[in-house]
Design an enzyme around this catalytic site. Sequence first.
Site, PDB file in Angstrom:
ATOM      1  N   GLY A  17      -5.159  -5.067   6.770  1.00  0.00           N
ATOM      2  CA  GLY A  17      -6.281  -4.149   6.880  1.00  0.00           C
ATOM      3  C   GLY A  17      -7.313  -4.497   7.930  1.00  0.00           C
TER       4      GLY A  17
ATOM      5  N   THR B  32       0.840  -1.203   0.000  1.00  0.00           N
ATOM      6  CA  THR B  32       0.000   0.000   0.000  1.00  0.00           C
ATOM      7  C   THR B  32       0.873   1.250   0.000  1.00  0.00           C
ATOM      8  OG1 THR B  32      -1.718  -1.162   1.212  1.00  0.00           O
ATOM      9  CG2 THR B  32      -1.706   1.235   1.418  1.00  0.00           C
TER      10      THR B  32
ATOM     11  N   GLY C 100     -10.122  -3.597   2.645  1.00  0.00           N
ATOM     12  CA  GLY C 100      -9.164  -3.396   3.738  1.00  0.00           C
ATOM     13  C   GLY C 100      -9.313  -2.030   4.370  1.00  0.00           C
ATOM     14  N   ASP C 101      -8.266  -1.607   5.050  1.00  0.00           N
ATOM     15  CA  ASP C 101      -8.329  -0.344   5.797  1.00  0.00           C
ATOM     16  C   ASP C 101      -8.074   0.890   4.944  1.00  0.00           C
ATOM     17  OD1 ASP C 101      -5.663  -1.404   5.539  1.00  0.00           O
ATOM     18  OD2 ASP C 101      -4.985   0.266   6.780  1.00  0.00           O
TER      19      ASP C 101
ATOM     20  N   THR D  14      -0.347   1.333   6.498  1.00  0.00           N
ATOM     21  CA  THR D  14      -0.148   0.202   5.600  1.00  0.00           C
ATOM     22  C   THR D  14      -0.059  -1.042   6.455  1.00  0.00           C
ATOM     23  OG1 THR D  14       1.367  -0.914   4.086  1.00  0.00           O
ATOM     24  CG2 THR D  14       2.344   0.709   5.575  1.00  0.00           C
ATOM     25  N   GLY D  15      -0.756  -2.081   6.068  1.00  0.00           N
ATOM     26  CA  GLY D  15      -0.683  -3.287   6.880  1.00  0.00           C
ATOM     27  C   GLY D  15      -1.878  -4.182   6.653  1.00  0.00           C
TER      28      GLY D  15
ATOM     29  N   ARG E 268     -13.995  -8.277  -0.380  1.00  0.00           N
ATOM     30  CA  ARG E 268     -13.212  -7.859   0.799  1.00  0.00           C
ATOM     31  C   ARG E 268     -12.669  -6.434   0.639  1.00  0.00           C
ATOM     32  NH1 ARG E 268      -7.768  -6.009   1.879  1.00  0.00           N
ATOM     33  NH2 ARG E 268      -7.255  -6.607   3.997  1.00  0.00           N
TER      34      ARG E 268
HETATM   35  N1  GLY Z   1      -3.741  -2.341   4.004  1.00  0.00           N
HETATM   36  C1  GLY Z   1      -4.301  -2.726   2.802  1.00  0.00           C
HETATM   37  C2  GLY Z   1      -5.310  -3.763   2.928  1.00  0.00           C
HETATM   38  O1  GLY Z   1      -5.379  -4.462   3.932  1.00  0.00           O
HETATM   39  O2  GLY Z   1      -6.049  -3.929   1.995  1.00  0.00           O
END
Ligand code: GLY
Length: 383
Positions: free
Chosen positions: A270, A216, A246-247, A267-268, A244
């Site tokens: 999510g 990310t 993510g964050d 970043t990580g 799905r």
């Molecule tokens: N951090 C990006 C995701 O989990 O999609």
Amino acid sequence: MMGASGLVMQAMKTQIIAALAATFAFLAPVAAIADNHADEHGEDAPRWSIAIHGGAGTLSPDNMTPERRAEYEAALQVALDAGAQVLKNGGTAMEAVQAAILPMEDSELFNAGRGAVFTWEGENELDASIMDGRDRSAGAVTGVTTVRNPILLADKVRTESPHVFLMGEGAEQFAVKQGFDVTPPEYFYTQRRMESLERMKAEALSSLDVDHKFGTVGAVALDSQGNLAAGTSTGGMTGKRWGRIGDAPVIGAGTYADNRSCAVSATGWGEYFIRVGVAQEICTRLRMTLYREAYASGGDLNDQHRAWMREQGVVQKAADAVMAEVKELGGDGGVILVTPDGDALFSFNTTGMYRGRATSDGVNEVAIFGGEEGSGTGNTPDH
Ligand code: GLY
């Protein structure tokens, strides 16, 4: 149809008009902030600062050739310089964040835009979000497949719609209405990412097994008017399915900006960042710490409290504490932050994070592994 550069120009024009309007609306407080800032921190306080990331994960110098490392460092430097140049020229934090993210979205090296990972079905579904710390206006998109630079679309959601968050086909229809080119899916096809998906399926692996990192991208900035901004863009996780999300496109989880506290991009993994509400949690902790300190000293909140917060390293501690919570729950990744005082910091619980920061004080550095910072502030853990 308008190309990416046309969109940047148009976004810049919109931003200039917005900045002018904001200047009048916020004239008194901004002037007060600038004066207090100078009083408290003197000529040396950074007038602007920017931090960027291109993902965090299990990164080791032993597993990366010098050539590959140089390639990543060069790409990070391009992104950092693009954002820093905007700020140096007096541009807004919102413009700088977009300018820094665009080259990373256009690079195959990062999991965003052109280099996005594949879903289980072999598609590239892109997510992005952006937030303006002046008024906490925000825009986000998820699951878009035909937009070359989702960060620009996220900003259009913010400025040209009454909404914050658009998804899939609706977001793409909105993009067309806003003059974005329809990018063919082939543009996002990269051999490396396809091989990761195929290996994941063939060997029944998880996305972390095949990628070892979250690619990310994101940027956070403070401009010379004292305004903060944050933006994040991603392809998500390899083999994601069932819609799905993510964050990265979730305001409060992957992105948050509030002039009263900080700007954060994450970043990580999510799912964990959403559960912790990482980006907003860090900002809220800082804001509450400031109010508590002001209350304890029996006065109104002022720059002495900000100076106290800086001296105590409260910002780094808050970011580290929130990242420790992510780890406790089983997640990993990292964040970048800037504060109204110009500090540009990192926190990650992985062995590395592609990152960089620059300030008007002359700091300009990119790094990949832990403990590589040379500027002496906000050093990262050396795992
Ligand atoms: N951090 C990006 C995701 O989990 O999609």
